[in-house]
Scaffold this active site. Structure first.
Site, short mmCIF file in Angstrom:
data_model
loop_
_atom_site.label_atom_id
_atom_site.label_comp_id
_atom_site.label_asym_id
_atom_site.label_seq_id
_atom_site.Cartn_x
_atom_site.Cartn_y
_atom_site.Cartn_z
N CYS A 1 -16.89 -10.74 30.25
CA CYS A 1 -17.34 -11.82 31.13
C CYS A 1 -16.23 -12.86 31.31
O CYS A 1 -15.62 -13.30 30.35
CB CYS A 1 -18.57 -12.47 30.54
SG CYS A 1 -19.02 -13.96 31.41
N CYS B 1 -22.52 -12.91 36.53
CA CYS B 1 -23.08 -12.88 35.16
C CYS B 1 -23.44 -11.44 34.85
O CYS B 1 -24.28 -10.85 35.52
CB CYS B 1 -24.31 -13.78 35.07
SG CYS B 1 -25.21 -13.54 33.53
N TYR C 1 -51.74 -13.29 19.96
CA TYR C 1 -50.55 -13.80 20.67
C TYR C 1 -50.21 -12.84 21.81
O TYR C 1 -49.08 -12.37 21.95
CB TYR C 1 -49.34 -13.94 19.74
CG TYR C 1 -49.60 -14.69 18.45
CD1 TYR C 1 -49.31 -16.06 18.37
CD2 TYR C 1 -50.12 -14.05 17.34
CE1 TYR C 1 -49.52 -16.75 17.18
CE2 TYR C 1 -50.35 -14.73 16.15
CZ TYR C 1 -50.05 -16.08 16.08
OH TYR C 1 -50.26 -16.75 14.90
N CYS D 1 -39.97 -11.84 16.80
CA CYS D 1 -38.66 -12.16 17.40
C CYS D 1 -37.81 -12.97 16.44
O CYS D 1 -36.76 -13.50 16.81
CB CYS D 1 -38.86 -12.91 18.72
SG CYS D 1 -39.88 -14.37 18.56
N1 SAH Z 1 -47.31 -10.22 23.19
C1 SAH Z 1 -46.81 -10.83 24.40
C2 SAH Z 1 -46.33 -12.26 24.23
C3 SAH Z 1 -45.62 -12.63 22.98
S1 SAH Z 1 -44.89 -14.23 23.01
C4 SAH Z 1 -45.77 -9.97 25.04
O1 SAH Z 1 -45.27 -9.04 24.44
O2 SAH Z 1 -45.43 -10.21 26.20
C5 SAH Z 1 -45.94 -15.17 21.96
C6 SAH Z 1 -47.18 -15.67 22.64
O3 SAH Z 1 -47.96 -16.38 21.68
C7 SAH Z 1 -46.94 -16.65 23.78
O4 SAH Z 1 -47.60 -16.17 24.92
C8 SAH Z 1 -47.58 -17.97 23.28
O5 SAH Z 1 -48.17 -18.72 24.32
C9 SAH Z 1 -48.62 -17.46 22.33
N2 SAH Z 1 -49.08 -18.38 21.25
C10 SAH Z 1 -48.38 -19.32 20.59
N3 SAH Z 1 -49.12 -19.84 19.59
C11 SAH Z 1 -50.32 -19.21 19.61
C12 SAH Z 1 -51.50 -19.29 18.80
N4 SAH Z 1 -51.57 -20.13 17.78
N5 SAH Z 1 -52.51 -18.46 19.09
C13 SAH Z 1 -52.44 -17.58 20.13
N6 SAH Z 1 -51.34 -17.47 20.92
C14 SAH Z 1 -50.30 -18.27 20.67
#
Ligand code: SAH
Length: 452
Positions: free
Chosen positions: A75, A161, A314, A410
């Site tokens: 890059c 990019c 989540y 992550c």
């Molecule tokens: N599983 C999804 C998103 C993962 S990112 C995918 O693979 O696309 C993590 C997610 O957790 C986000 O959408 C965020 O808004 C949510 N989040 C954060 N704290 C939380 C909580 N206490 N309870 C439920 N969801 C939550």
């Protein structure tokens, strides 16, 4: 304590490690020095620029003995742009560094001895991003665009990019040349003056559909019809041109008001056999190729036969939930952001799933309440943000002992911390599979499964 290292020292040091933001680490009599641009196993000459009590920073002057994995970053703005941290390390070297990072978090933080498998990387680790959010600025009267320089909000003017799509590249370059014709003077964060804040480009990996979002301070665009025509000419895959208005003095990208100038308000894309509708502000995974790899691994670890009830905590817009719903009796997803749950419900309908439901709320509260109401899942999947699982959710799970847990993470540090609590609660951790979702950055995603 005698400080052995002083500011302005010139030293020759051996680099032992890499930090989470990609700086080399060398130790001089136990005193750590952070050196941007240096790689593990290198002997380098450095100039100490800051010597604090417990650690210092140094500038890389010369690489005496380079790492066998050192490459010259392809890059043109790698040195200044904050987007990538590891382009000076070959991709093979990056995967090794990430594997080591996961293994060391497991051992150091979690005292977890489950095997860490080699990182699943990409065959072609370039141009993988399906979304770019490109800030615009003015520098000496010239329009600049790119990504922010590391640790600042100054823009590294970028001709191309290499991790973004060709579509985003073309639109970025064209808008840089032509923005002023449409009254789109770049916005200045410091003064609050100017109109064009960000160009956001999303392209569906499978569908090939492109959405262009112009984030501006006010509605005003001169000759919008001509701008629409220009965008469509430059990027014929465009199916949606949207303007988002953000008048606030903030570094949050999007404002509240969005309207469609031309075409659709959403693009579609698919991961495996599942389709998603994505609007300007929807959350959607950034690296479509590796998302599929990650989800397939999660699905394999969930070991579904068609009879299981699954909770997906989540769940975001329900991407993993719907993947699981293909093989489970039923799935319930929990997510704290209401618009994401709306997207999840719509995507379930779009794909004809009748066995997937979604609930708004904090996973730790909702799942605890479900257990109290007698709902007992066979499998629980979690995919929390970087801070990891809420302690209350771990307590609930350890108390009720679903027989299988799949953990997508992550952040290896919080994963290791949480796995320790599950192991203390009686779970067996089988293996940890890292997946490289963000080549050239220091991030690494992991998926693992636990049984009891
Ligand atoms: N599983 C999804 C998103 C993962 S990112 C995918 O693979 O696309 C993590 C997610 O957790 C986000 O959408 C965020 O808004 C949510 N989040 C954060 N704290 C939380 C909580 N206490 N309870 C439920 N969801 C939550």
């Amino acid at each position: 304590m005698d400080m052995t290292v002083q500011k302005n020292d010139r030293l020759t040091v051996f680099v032992e490690d890499l930090t989470h933001d990609g700086q080399g680490v060398a130790k001089v009599d136990g005193y750590p020095l952070f050196i941007k641009g240096a790689l593990p196993d290198e002997e380098v000459e450095i100039h100490v620029v800051k010597a604090l009590k417990k650690y210092g920073f140094a500038k890389l002057l010369e690489v005496n003995k380079p790492s066998p994995f050192r490459v010259s970053a392809p890059c043109p703005v790698f040195e200044t742009c904050g987007g990538c941290q590891l382009q000076h390390l070959s991709y093979e070297g990056q995967l090794m560094v990430k594997e080591k990072q996961v293994r060391s978090a497991m051992e150091r933080i979690g005292k977890i001895h489950a095997p860490v498998l080699p990182v699943k990387g990409m065959d072609n680790p370039w141009r993988y991003r399906n979304k770019s959010q490109i800030p615009f600025g003015l520098e000496d009267g010239r329009v600049v665009a790119g990504f922010y320089k590391s640790g600042s909000h100054d823009i590294a003017d970028t001709p191309t990019c290499l991790i973004q799509s060709e579509e985003a590249d073309r639109l970025m370059v064209a808008l840089k040349e032509r923005a002023l014709e449409f009254g789109l003077t770049p916005y200045d964060e410091k003064t609050g003056q100017g109109q064009l804040r960000h160009l956001v480009v999303r392209t569906g990996y499978v569908s090939g559909e492109t959405m262009v979002v112009l984030v501006t301070k006010s509605r005003k665009i001169s000759q919008p019809e001509r701008l629409i025509q220009l965008i469509r000419e430059i990027e014929p895959t465009t199916v949606s041109i949207v303007q988002n208005i953000n008048p606030a003095r903030t570094n949050v990208i999007f404002g509240e008001e969005t309207f469609v100038h031309w075409g659709k308000s959403q693009i579609v894309d698919s991961i495996g056999d599942i389709q998603f509708e994505i609007s300007a502000r929807s959350f959607y995974q950034i690296n479509p190729v590796q998302t599929k790899v990650l989800y397939e691994q999660a699905l394999e670890y969930a070991n579904l036969t068609g009879h299981e009830t699954v909770m997906d905590a989540y769940c975001g817009i329900g991407t993993i939930s719907l993947f699981l719903a293909q093989k489970a009796k039923s799935v319930v997803g929990v997510e704290i952001v209401p618009p994401a749950v709306e997207d999840a419900r719509r995507n379930a309908v779009l794909n004809g799933f009748t066995n997937a439901e979604f609930e708004i709320g904090a996973a730790e509260d909702v799942i605890t309440a479900w257990y109290e109401a007698g709902q007992v899942p066979d499998v629980v999947v979690v995919d929390p943000p970087r801070k990891g699982l809420d302690g209350k959710l771990i307590e609930t799970l350890v108390a009720h002992k679903p027989r299988r847990i799949v953990y997508v993470s992550c952040n290896p540090a919080t994963l290791a911390r949480d796995l320790r609590l599950f192991e203390d609660g009686g779970y067996t951790i089988h293996e940890v599979q890292p997946v490289d979702m963000f080549p050239h950055s220091t991030h690494v995603e992991c998926v693992t499964y636990l049984t009891i």
